[in-house]
Structures are given as structure tokens and as C-alpha cells.
Design an enzyme around this catalytic site. Structure first.
Site, PDB file in Angstrom:
ATOM      1  N   TRP A 333       0.957  -1.117   0.012  1.00  0.00           N
ATOM      2  CA  TRP A 333      -0.088   0.042  -0.088  1.00  0.00           C
ATOM      3  C   TRP A 333       0.886   1.365  -0.081  1.00  0.00           C
ATOM      4  O   TRP A 333       0.378   2.312   0.012  1.00  0.00           O
ATOM      5  CB  TRP A 333      -0.995   0.077   1.205  1.00  0.00           C
ATOM      6  N   ASP A 334       2.065   1.075   0.099  1.00  0.00           N
ATOM      7  CA  ASP A 334       3.230   2.242   0.156  1.00  0.00           C
ATOM      8  C   ASP A 334       2.820   2.820  -1.075  1.00  0.00           C
ATOM      9  O   ASP A 334       3.120   3.941  -1.001  1.00  0.00           O
ATOM     10  CB  ASP A 334       4.495   1.594   0.321  1.00  0.00           C
ATOM     11  N   GLU A 474       0.717  -3.154  12.607  1.00  0.00           N
ATOM     12  CA  GLU A 474       1.121  -4.559  12.556  1.00  0.00           C
ATOM     13  C   GLU A 474       1.568  -5.036  13.958  1.00  0.00           C
ATOM     14  O   GLU A 474       1.806  -6.218  13.754  1.00  0.00           O
ATOM     15  CB  GLU A 474       1.916  -4.749  11.435  1.00  0.00           C
ATOM     16  N   LYS A 586       2.720   0.139  15.994  1.00  0.00           N
ATOM     17  CA  LYS A 586       3.928   0.449  15.022  1.00  0.00           C
ATOM     18  C   LYS A 586       3.920   1.890  14.385  1.00  0.00           C
ATOM     19  O   LYS A 586       4.579   2.354  13.944  1.00  0.00           O
ATOM     20  CB  LYS A 586       3.748  -0.929  14.294  1.00  0.00           C
TER      21      LYS A 586
HETATM   22  C1  BGC Z   1       6.084  -6.370   7.407  1.00  0.00           C
HETATM   23  C2  BGC Z   1       4.990  -6.806   6.678  1.00  0.00           C
HETATM   24  C3  BGC Z   1       5.379  -7.739   5.661  1.00  0.00           C
HETATM   25  C4  BGC Z   1       6.332  -8.802   6.099  1.00  0.00           C
HETATM   26  C5  BGC Z   1       6.970  -9.769   5.152  1.00  0.00           C
HETATM   27  C6  BGC Z   1       6.986  -7.233   7.919  1.00  0.00           C
HETATM   28  O1  BGC Z   1       8.355  -6.556   8.184  1.00  0.00           O
HETATM   29  O2  BGC Z   1       5.923  -5.302   8.201  1.00  0.00           O
HETATM   30  O3  BGC Z   1       4.244  -5.672   6.037  1.00  0.00           O
HETATM   31  O4  BGC Z   1       4.287  -8.184   4.778  1.00  0.00           O
HETATM   32  O5  BGC Z   1       7.413  -8.143   6.905  1.00  0.00           O
HETATM   33  O6  BGC Z   1       7.686  -9.070   3.939  1.00  0.00           O
HETATM   34  C1  BGC Z   2       4.690  -1.505   7.263  1.00  0.00           C
HETATM   35  C2  BGC Z   2       3.712  -1.523   6.349  1.00  0.00           C
HETATM   36  C3  BGC Z   2       4.541  -1.358   4.912  1.00  0.00           C
HETATM   37  C4  BGC Z   2       5.567  -2.050   5.122  1.00  0.00           C
HETATM   38  C5  BGC Z   2       6.449  -1.876   3.651  1.00  0.00           C
HETATM   39  C6  BGC Z   2       5.719  -2.331   6.970  1.00  0.00           C
HETATM   40  O1  BGC Z   2       7.071  -2.226   8.258  1.00  0.00           O
HETATM   41  O2  BGC Z   2       4.305  -1.854   8.695  1.00  0.00           O
HETATM   42  O3  BGC Z   2       2.736  -0.470   6.576  1.00  0.00           O
HETATM   43  O4  BGC Z   2       3.634  -1.497   4.138  1.00  0.00           O
HETATM   44  O5  BGC Z   2       6.511  -1.929   6.120  1.00  0.00           O
HETATM   45  O6  BGC Z   2       7.079  -0.652   3.727  1.00  0.00           O
END
Ligand code: BGC
Ligand code: BGC
Length: 961
Positions: A333-334, A474, A586
Site C-alpha cells: 500500500w506504500d 501490525e 507500530k
Molecule cells: C512487514 C509486513 C510484511 C512482512 C513480510 C514485515 O516486516 O511489516 O508488512 O508483509 O515484513 O515481508
Molecule cells: C509497514 C507497512 C508497510 C511495509 C512496507 C511495514 O513495516 O508496517 O505498513 O507497508 O513495511 O514498507
């Protein structure tokens, strides 16, 4: 690093920082991105060139962008001795990224181990004028070296992704004496890659070329010699094509290379520079007065521009851009929520491409919905080539290496609504109806279809729930009714209805086609309406807080303080499981909802924003949690007029990579954070607001920002802005800007000040405190407790006595007001309220006085106002804006569309600090800061007043407030 508007410079090379600097000095054109590693290499370096959309299978991560041949490879041998910063002697060194033309330059003054000195200048770029073209030039000038010079330009194809090799060799060979090619294919996805390259060496001395046909690394070698004062120039040009670009790659790559050689480095560089120039003309932002902010923001924009695909509509911007291996090149979603608005507002054709990527991945999204038992389209949390879910299921913990189950791919569902939101935002800003008809509507409608089946009816509580999700925060997994997810789902459903209604008039044929193909039956649409009405939103009207998810308020308070100072996220410290017990978050979650949907619904009002901000900000890990947080906080702080916080958070976002604030810049550039920085400035500090194609600004600039200059594209038209702290605000559209009225009671609609005075006087007399009418002036609009303190002038009394006196004064006052009748209305008050009613302008009364409701009844005002708020309703009294913000809320208008009528200084201040228009009643000495000052309501007419207000340029007052 020096602070220069366009240059990012380092003057020493520190091997310890080499990985993060490789990221910082990366270049790219959206098709390919190359890390800033050295041409000749350095022990421990991590060179990488990532081609957007070129994915290959990978264990755990499912798929990743495959690291392509190291096109920058250039080895210099002087008298058989290899040049490198780890050998000989480095007398001086600098590396510089010129963002203006996206040119990376490195200068090294080097002393040969045998003594001779040379000056080296390396330059490279990834052409923005031609996706497929890469170029580097190396000038080697001898100071006092004389001897042989051998230049080896290779194309090493054995590049790996942190240990994983993605390539099968297919073919390679010489094109001519100075050019060669290499053909590889990804191992699992079988995508062909063809790179052709040439080496041209200019030298006073004679030179010869040679070709080493070593498998996986074709090399062109040039030999010449160098004498003191002489210069040799080597140019390496590279063309890159993949099976995603077409067929006969060898033919295209070779012929494109030939054209490029005809042009030469300098001509190619000029074309590249003028393509960047066009981008900067459309996108650049100048912040005068704060060079750090100015440079950091420009660097953020450079990161975004370098990673956005220009022609490829089946690729997007990876979370870590094209500058590192972090997140494997996956799209989150970034892109849609954080990076996209920058493009939507400045380079809409690029924004459209990015949304086309989502359109092309609809089949993957539909498949995901089907597999999970839903209808419609459900976007992947992590998306790659085809939109199927690419989130790893397990990832080793950073410290222990223990495998952790990663849930976002299964249950972080908000991404689907985020994509729909981005489509709508793009459409509103660009007015690209053609896109909406042909692609956008289908995305919005099919995602709405998903939510229609995702929300479940809760029989017991007679509402719809969305259970078992992860919100933007998250740190909490498997939660029910996440306010953000539910709010965005609701908005997605509403957009579905709106878009279909629009389509039915704008393009009935497409409306019919989609109604058929997506089964948009009347019963489905009425189900959507029902979900919109009855979905659980987690809002408590008493506290005005949204609960982030059900049960969140019952969690333990955040333990953050116990771990300060720290350099790691609390999630790393406490573990994913450990975090769940606490209210620790977070990144903004409820606040994100306000950021995106602020003002579109009474619950997302400015007043509620403030309440939720105060609650959630201290619970958020803004330093080491998600880097997406600070940009959002900055934008919201600016909207709330909290400039100091806005600046603080803004720099945390804009400098994320330049300062390696998160400690993970080595993994790649933070694309979302860069986009968040842009939004903080444009949608926050500049306060850009869109009203049906009209763009307006509501600047709240930090004092140090003497000027903020930028250009936006709205509805296909460029709009230039040049703001300074004294720029007058352009009010929103002439009509409709000021659309609601909020009245203070005392001194505006009636005059109970006489009764207040008499009550205070009686108390003062009883207590033997000197007091008179003049002293009473200072109590105007001031709440009871503060009034009493003023009256006591420092005289010591106990809290108990204080309470007693306040009660006594109130008793006297209540006795006096019993006699109020409509005759006590001030001249013109009732006529004005009647006029408002006839014009359909909603009115509210907001009075600090706790007796206001009684007085209003006695005056017979109830029928003429929509809402009444008194001092009991809010925690912070005037000059805090809370009371007025609540009133604006209750008449369902954004504060800046309301006007407050006030006779007290504190009240005018309260209005201004809430970004509300203010009409001051009374002498200028008291209410002069208001936008307009009048003696009273007598003879006042709404329309004239609105005109006067909108013509007023009382911006300074609005800002200072
Ligand atoms: C992120 C998640 C991601 C996962 C695996 C985590 O650090 O917060 O958004 O899906 O890594 O790539
Ligand atoms: C964040 C997510 C983000 C992902 C990729 C994660 O750490 O919690 O919101 O989409 O990183 O940047």
C-alpha cells in the site's frame, strides 16, 4: 554531508557506511535502478541493478526482483596494478549526486603504490530519456604517472540476490571490436534479459581493443598509455532489454547501442538531463529559509522519480524502490497511499501507469478473493508480477533467527480499500474520466464487491463486523473491527455506489457492461448501502475516540518508556507476540483514517482528530516503528496548526535515508516515506485542498520557511504556488466556503454580562474584594474558575473556598437569569438567525457558560439553532478551539467552512486556532484579530458578510492563531 539544494555530497569514504551509501547514491529511471557501488568494486560491497517488474521465484519470499548484470563494472590497471580505494593511497575523494540531472559523480585523487598520481572522475546515469540506456564515463588524468593503462569493461552476469543466483546463461558474444552482449534468462520465470555494451576510449596515445569471451562475463579490454598531464577518457554505454519488452532482444539491444554510440556520452547526458528538467519543472518544491528541509524533500522526490516506471504499465514502485533488496521488490500500500499522491498531483501520467499496474493485477486479486471465499477483487498485501499474494509466510526474527509466522498476506485486508481510495483520489485530481470509464470503475466496483462479502452481519449486535484482520498497525494481529479497515471498507463501498451512479449517466454502455459482468444487481447495491449504514465503526461519542479495534482500550499501557533511549523498534525488542499485549502501535492507524478521510464525514472532524491525536500519538513507535508514521503525523499536525510537531515529524520522514534514521537504508530507499514527506508539505503545511477542480491553499508554514514554491497539475491544468508566511489564504470556492455559523452567547446574542457582573459584584462585596465594572471587563468570555482567580488577584484561598465562591456566584447568577425573556435578545440577533434559517445555513450556539442551555431556552432561541454546546461538553476551554470544533461537528461542517461570532478576545483566539473564520463583535482593541469586526448583529446580512470575509486577507491572524 553538505547542504546544497541540488547536490548530495560526501567527501570521505567510510567503508563502515558503504552499504547505506550505496543506497543513498543510487540512480534510476523507473525501468532500472542501480546502487551507488564503485565501478571497480570494494570488499564487502553490494552492487545491484534491479529492473522493474523482472521477477524470479525465490524461496520464502515467493518472488523477487532479480539482480541483473553489474553494468557499472570498470577495472583500471595502471602498469598492471589494479586501481581501488583499498589499495595505493587515496589523497582525496568525493562522491556527489546531482539531483538536477540525476548524475552520479565520483572524484578520486589516487596515488599508485609505485608512486605516480592520477585524478579520476567517474560519472554515470540511467537515462530518463531512454529507459533502456545506461551510461558511464571515466576520465583518467595523469598528474605525474606515466605508464601502461588497461581498461577492462565487463558485464558480470553472475550477480546474486544476497546469495541467490537467478540466472541461466543463454548466449553471449562480440558485436564488434568495441561491443559485446550477454543474454541470460531467469531460472524459474524464464524471462530473457539481453544487455549489450560498448567501450570507447579516447587517448592521445595509441590504443588497442581486445575481447575476453569468458562465460557469464564478456569483457572488452582497451590498452593505451598515460603520461603526466595527459587525459584518457573511457565511455561505457549499455542497453538493456527483457522478454517483457518484446522479441528479438539482441537485434533491438544492438541497434539501440549503435545509435547511442553515434550520439556519444555527452549528447546522451544532455537528453537525460532535459528529461529530468521536465520532471523537475513539474515537481520541484523550493523551501526557502530552511535548507535542510529543502534538500531532504528534494532528495525524497528524486527517490520517487527514480523508481517510478514511465512506460511500463505492468510494474509499480517497490517498497524499497529499485535501490536495494529489502522487501524483494514487492509492492505494498506504500505505493497507492503514500507515494502515489505525489504523482497524482504533479505527474498524472505516471500516476495513471501506477494504477494501471493495479488494473493488470485484478485477475490475481480476483483469484485471491475466490481462494478466500469472497467475491470481487481482494488485492495482495505484497504484490509482484501478477498480483498473486507474495507475502512470505515465515520470516526469521532479526535477532534470534527463530521463524516467525507472518500474517499480513492472510489478513492485512485494508490494502484492497487503499487501492480503491487511490483510484478515486487520482480521478478527483486529474478528472481523467477516460481512465475511470475504462479501468478505474472496474477496480472500485470489484473491490466494493469484495467488502460486501467480507463484512459479516452480527445478529446479536445488529451490525456488520469485519473480523480477524491486521490494520496498518501490525503490532496487533487477528483483531476484530479495526477502525481503519472498517472505515476504509465503508468508503470503498460508498465509492462503488458513487462511481456506478456517475457511470450510468456518463457512460451507460459501460455501466451496463459492468453491471452484468460484476453482477451489480439492485439487491447487491442495497446490501452495500446496508453495510455502509450499519458497519461497526468503533467510535464512542462520549470520549470522541475511535477504538483501534475491539478490545484495544483494555490492553496494557505502552511500556515504551522502559526502553528509552533505544535504536530498535519496540516490535523487535518485545517480539511480535509480546507487542500484542500492549496499546503500543507500530504506525498511525486510527490517525491514518483521519488523514485519508478527514472532513468527509462528521466523525472524521477536526475536533475528533485532535482528541484521537492526543490519545494515539504517545502510543505510537514513531522513531523506530514503521517509517510510514512520521509523514502522516506531520501532515496531521500541520492540519491542526501544530507547526512545531509538523516540522519535527516532517524531517523524520524526509531525512529517513539521507540520515539513515531507521538504520536500514542499506536495504533500499523508503519510497513510502518519501511520498509521506511530500504529502506533509503539500497537503499539510501548504494545506492544499481541492474543491471540484479548484485548488486552494491554507498555508501553515513554519516561521523559518520564508517561501514555499511548487507546482501542481489539477484537472489537466498547471497551478503555481508561491507561498510565504504572509500569503493571503485564497478562500475556497466563493460560494460554499463559509457555510455555517457558530455563535457565542453572551455579548453576541444576549447580554447576560450585566447579570454576571451583578453576581460577581455581590460576591466581591461579601468577601470584601475591591471590584467594579472596569474590573469586570477582564472577565468577558472567561470561564468561571479563571474569572474568580482573576478577581482574587493572587489572594490566597483554599480549593474548598474557591469551589464555594464559584457556587455562590453561580447561585446569584442563576437567580438573576430566571428573569430572562426574549426581550433580552440583543438588537438584530433574532432577525439574523431567521435569515440564516431561510437561507439553509446551519447555526449553532457555543458558549463556555454552563448555564447556556437554560438561557437559550428562556430567550426562545432553540427553534433557530441546530446545536447547542456548552462548557460541559469539552475538556479544554477557550482560547482552545475545542468548543467551536465540536459545534462545527454538530452542524456537520469542516471548521474552516464555519464562522464564529465572538465578543471576547479568548473566543476570537479559539476560533482562529481552530482554523475557523472569526467575526469579532465589539471594539477592535478587544477583537481586532478577527477577520472582520462589527459593532453587533444589527443590520448584518449573511451574504454580505460572507463576501467581506472571503475578501478579507486576514491570513496572518489565521496563521498566528
Ligand atoms: C512487514 C509486513 C510484511 C512482512 C513480510 C514485515 O516486516 O511489516 O508488512 O508483509 O515484513 O515481508
Ligand atoms: C509497514 C507497512 C508497510 C511495509 C512496507 C511495514 O513495516 O508496517 O505498513 O507497508 O513495511 O514498507
Amino acid at each position: 554531508m553538505d547542504v546544497n539544494a541540488w547536490l548530495i555530497t560526501e567527501n570521505t569514504f567510510e567503508p563502515r557506511l558503504q552499504r547505506e551509501k550505496e543506497t543513498i547514491f543510487s540512480i534510476g529511471n523507473g525501468y532500472i535502478g542501480t546502487r551507488g557501488s564503485f565501478e571497480e568494486g570494494y570488499p564487502g560491497d553490494q552492487p545491484a541493478s534491479l529492473v522493474n517488474g523482472l521477477f524470479d521465484d525465490a524461496p520464502v519470499a515467493h518472488t523477487e526482483l532479480a539482480n541483473t548484470p553489474n553494468w557499472i563494472d570498470l577495472q583500471l590497471l595502471l602498469g598492471g596494478e589494479r586501481f581501488g580505494l583499498d589499495r595505493g593511497k587515496v589523497i582525496s575523494y568525493s562522491r556527489q549526486l546531482d539531483m538536477k540531472s540525476s548524475l552520479l559523480t565520483r572524484k578520486v585523487h589516487w596515488q599508485h603504490p609505485d608512486g605516480g598520481e592520477i585524478d579520476l572522475t567517474f560519472e554515470r546515469f540511467a537515462s530518463l530519456a531512454d529507459d533502456h540506456l545506461l551510461a558511464l564515463r571515466c576520465r583518467i588524468r595523469s598528474i605525474d604517472y606515466s605508464g601502461e593503462l588497461e581498461i577492462q569493461a565487463g558485464l558480470p552476469g553472475y550477480m546474486e540476490n544476497e546469495g541467490l543466483l537467478h540466472w541461466n546463461w543463454r548466449d553471449q558474444g562480440q558485436i564488434d571490436e568495441q561491443a559485446a552482449f550477454l543474454n541470460l534468462a531467469t531460472r524459474a520465470t524464464h524471462i530473457s534479459l539481453l544487455e549489450a555494451f560498448s567501450l570507447t576510449v579516447r587517448s592521445v596515445a595509441a590504443r588497442t581493443y581486445d575481447f575476453w569471451n569468458s562465460r557469464m562475463n564478456p569483457v572488452i579490454v582497451a590498452r593505451t598509455s598515460l603520461a603526466p598531464g595527459q587525459e584518457v577518457v573511457a565511455e561505457k554505454l549499455v542497453t538493456v532489454f527483457t522478454g517483457r519488452d518484446g522479441n528479438d532482444l539482441q537485434g533491438i539491444a544492438a541497434s539501440r547501442l549503435n545509435q547511442a554510440r553515434d550520439d556519444g556520452f555527452e549528447t546522451l547526458r544532455e537528453a537525460h538531463a532535459s528529461a529530468w528538467d521536465a520532471d523537475w519543472r513539474a515537481c520541484n518544491i523550493e523551501i526557502e529559509g530552511d535548507e535542510i528541509a529543502d534538500q531532504a524533500l528534494r532528495y525524497s522526490l528524486h527517490s520517487l522519480l527514480s523508481s517510478a516506471p514511465r512506460r511500463d504499465i505492468k510494474a509499480s514502485i517497490p517498497a524499497k524502490s529499485l535501490a536495494g533488496f529489502g522487501y524483494h521488490g514487492h509492492v505494498f500500500w506504500d505505493t497507492d497511499i503514500f507515494a502515489l499522491p505525489f504523482f497524482t498531483f504533479t505527474r498524472p501520467h505516471i500516476a495513471r501507469n501506477l494504477l494501471m499496474y493495479r488494473y493488470h493485477t485484478l485477475p490475481g486479486a480476483r483469484e485471491k478473493a475466490r481462494e478466500n471465499g469472497y467475491e470481487g477483487a481482494m488485492y495482495a498485501w505484497e504484490s509482484a508480477a501478477d498480483g498473486s499474494e507474495a507475502t512470505p509466510r515465515w520470516v526469521p526474527a532479526a535477532d534470534t533467527g527463530e521463524l516467525i509466522r507472518i500474517w499480513p498476506g492472510d489478513i492485512e485486508h485494508h490494502i484492497t480499500a487503499d487501492v480503491a481510495f487511490a483510484v478515486i483520489q487520482y480521478w478527483r485530481v486529474s478528472a481523467d474520466d477516460d481512465f475511470m470509464r475504462s479501468f478505474g470503475a472496474e477496480m472500485v466496483l470489484d473491490t466494493a464487491r469484495f467488502w460486501g462479502t467480507r463484512a459479516k452481519w452480527n445478529e446479536n449486535l445488529a451490525r456488520y463486523d469485519i473480523n480477524d484482520v491486521i490494520g496498518p498497525d501490525e503490532n496487533h494481529e487477528h483483531v476484530d473491527n479495526n477502525a481503519y479497515t472498517n472505515g476504509m471498507a465503508r468508503s470503498n463501498l460508498q465509492s462503488g455506489l458513487d462511481v456506478l451512479a456517475w457511470l450510468e449517466t456518463a457512460d451507460p454502455e459501460t455501466a451496463r457492461r459492468l453491471t452484468r459482468s460484476l453482477d451489480l444487481s439492485p439487491s447487491r447495491l442495497s446490501h452495500w448501502r446496508d453495510v455502509i449504514d450499519k458497519i461497526y465503526r468503533g467510535y464512542d461519542p462520549q470520549t470522541r475516540l475511535f477504538e483501534q479495534f475491539e478490545g484495544y482500550f483494555k490492553l496494557k499501557p505502552t511500556p515504551a518508556k522502559d526502553f528509552e533511549p533505544r535504536t530498535r523498534s519496540l516490535q523487535t525488542i518485545l517480539g511480535v507476540k509480546g507487542c500484542q499485549e500492549y496499546q503500543l502501535i507500530k504506525q498511525p492507524d486510527v490517525l491514518m483514517l483521519f488523514y485519508l478521510l478527514g472532513g468527509t464525514d462528521p466523525l472524521y472532524s477536526a475536533g475528533n482528530l485532535r482528541t484521537n491525536w492526543e490519545y494515539y500519538t504517545p502510543l505510537t513507535d514513531l522513531t523506530y516503528g514503521s517509517s510510514l508514521g512520521p509523514g502522516t503525523q506531520a501532515g496531521l499536525a500541520a492540519r491542526m496548526n501544530d507547526i512545531e510537531s509538523a516540522c519535527h515529524y516532517f524531517l523524520q520522514a524526509a531525512a529517513v535515508d539521507l540520515e539513515n534514521l531507521r538504520g536500514n537504508t542499506a536495504d533500499g530507499l523508503h519510497a513510502a516515506t518519501a511520498g509521506g514527506a511530500w504529502q506533509a508539505v503539500i497537503l499539510g503545511m501548504a494545506g492544499v485542498v481541492l474543491d471540484a477542480g479548484r485548488v486552494d491553499v491554507h498555508p501553515r508554514l513554519p516561521e523559518t520557511w520564508k517561501r514555499l514554491k511548487f507546482r501542481l497539475q489539477v484537472h489537466g491544468q498547471p497551478h503555481d504556488f508561491d507561498l510565504s508566511p504572509s500569503t493571503p489564504v485564497h478562500p475556497l470556492a466563493g460560494h460554499g466556503q463559509v457555510s455555517g455559523a457558530i455563535f457565542d452567547l453572551d455579548g453576541v446574542l444576549t447580554d447576560t454580562s450585566e447579570m454576571h457582573y451583578q453576581a460577581w459584584q455581590r460576591l466581591a462585596d461579601e468577601e470584601g474584594i475591591p471590584f467594579d465594572r472596569a474590573g469586570n471587563e477582564a472577565l468577558r468570555g472567561v470561564p468561571r474558575r479563571e474569572s474568580l482567580l482573576l478577581m482574587l488577584k493572587g489572594r490566597k484561598v483554599s480549593e474548598e473556598q474557591l469551589q464555594e465562591m464559584m457556587e455562590r456566584k453561580n447561585r446569584y447568577y442563576v437567580e438573576l437569569i430566571k428573569h430572562i425573556t426574549p426581550d433580552d435578545l440583543l438588537p438584530g440577533a433574532l432577525d439574523f438567525l431567521k435569515e440564516l434559517r431561510s437561507l439553509g445555513v446551519p447555526a449553532a450556539i457555543a458558549s463556555a457558560s454552563r448555564n447556556a442551555p437554560t438561557v437559550i431556552d428562556l430567550l426562545g432561541l432553540r427553534p433557530w439553532v441546530t446545536a447547542v454546546v456548552d462548557g460541559n461538553s469539552v475538556r479544554h476551554q477557550k482560547p482552545a478551539p475545542d468548543l467551536f470544533l465540536l459545534a462545527a461537528d454538530l452542524i456537520a461542517l469542516p471548521p474552516r467552512e464555519c464562522v464564529v461570532f465572538e465578543d471576547a478576545k479568548a473566543g476570537v483566539e479559539a476560533a482562529l486556532s481552530g482554523d475557523i473564520w472569526a467575526v469579532g463583535i465589539g471594539p477592535s482593541e478587544r477583537v481586532g484579530m478577527a477577520h472582520v469586526v462589527v459593532p453587533g448583529l444589527d443590520g448584518i446580512h449573511w451574504q454580505n458578510l460572507v463576501q467581506t470575509l472571503e475578501a478579507s486577507t486576514a491570513l496572518t491572524a489565521r496563521q498566528d492563531g
